[in-house]
Design a protein around this motif. Structure first.
Motif, PDB file in Angstrom:
ATOM      1  N   ARG A 109     -21.366  10.684 -14.192  1.00  0.00           N
ATOM      2  CA  ARG A 109     -21.648   9.853 -15.024  1.00  0.00           C
ATOM      3  C   ARG A 109     -20.996   9.700 -16.333  1.00  0.00           C
ATOM      4  O   ARG A 109     -20.341   8.761 -16.884  1.00  0.00           O
ATOM      5  CB  ARG A 109     -23.052   9.541 -15.147  1.00  0.00           C
ATOM      6  N   SER A 110     -20.674  10.808 -16.980  1.00  0.00           N
ATOM      7  CA  SER A 110     -19.955  11.174 -18.278  1.00  0.00           C
ATOM      8  C   SER A 110     -18.505  10.755 -17.807  1.00  0.00           C
ATOM      9  O   SER A 110     -18.063  10.114 -18.821  1.00  0.00           O
ATOM     10  CB  SER A 110     -19.887  12.423 -18.415  1.00  0.00           C
ATOM     11  N   THR A 143     -24.828  13.942 -13.527  1.00  0.00           N
ATOM     12  CA  THR A 143     -24.469  13.835 -15.024  1.00  0.00           C
ATOM     13  C   THR A 143     -22.959  14.020 -15.401  1.00  0.00           C
ATOM     14  O   THR A 143     -22.414  13.213 -16.123  1.00  0.00           O
ATOM     15  CB  THR A 143     -25.251  14.764 -16.023  1.00  0.00           C
ATOM     16  N   LEU A 203     -24.240   4.657  -6.880  1.00  0.00           N
ATOM     17  CA  LEU A 203     -22.774   5.082  -6.740  1.00  0.00           C
ATOM     18  C   LEU A 203     -22.123   4.953  -5.356  1.00  0.00           C
ATOM     19  O   LEU A 203     -22.931   5.200  -4.465  1.00  0.00           O
ATOM     20  CB  LEU A 203     -22.745   6.585  -7.446  1.00  0.00           C
ATOM     21  N   GLU A 235     -28.543   6.426  -6.626  1.00  0.00           N
ATOM     22  CA  GLU A 235     -28.047   6.300  -8.012  1.00  0.00           C
ATOM     23  C   GLU A 235     -27.397   4.810  -8.137  1.00  0.00           C
ATOM     24  O   GLU A 235     -26.861   4.657  -9.225  1.00  0.00           O
ATOM     25  CB  GLU A 235     -27.632   7.380  -8.741  1.00  0.00           C
TER      26      GLU A 235
END
Length: 128
Positions: free
Chosen positions: A121-122, A118, A34, A32
């Motif tokens: 990322r938030s 998720t 990261l 992703e």
């Protein structure tokens, strides 16, 4: 032990003593885009030196030595304000309450969905 990233990109600091979990999270997050720095226990992270200015902590609750929330308390006392996500299996009510009081979401193991990604990322959105 993986050194803490010093690049301007946000880093995910993972603390989990299970090599299979650490490898799977690192692999998935690498895909992703990261940058993941992993540590096997609280002491390894605390001894590592400076943490990045931008990033997210992903901490397993069940660690050898300090548990995940005690590690987070120690980091907060040292001025580390990075957002955090707690991962654990079958969290009991008192753990849920303590995590909520600390403003830390809990993602339950096994990590079968994209809930951890998720949540991370938030947390990283608030850094921008």
């Amino acid at each position: 032990m993986t050194p803490v990233a010093s690049s301007a990109a946000p880093a995910v600091i993972l603390v989990d003593d299970d090599p299979a979990v650490a490898h799977a999270v690192k692999f998935s997050f690498d895909l992703e885009g990261l940058n993941v720095c992993s540590f096997r226990d609280a002491e390894s992270l605390l001894e590592s030196g400076e943490l990045p200015k931008r990033g997210c902590l992903v901490i397993d609750y069940h660690l050898p030595g300090l548990n995940g929330l005690d590690l987070l308390d120690r980091l907060r006392a040292n001025g580390v304000g990075l957002p955090a996500v707690l991962i654990t299996t079958n969290p009991r009510l008192h753990l849920r309450a303590r995590a909520a009081a600390s403003g830390v979401p809990i993602i339950e193991k096994p990590l079968l969905t994209d809930a951890l990604l998720t949540a991370v990322r938030s947390a990283l959105v608030y850094l921008d």
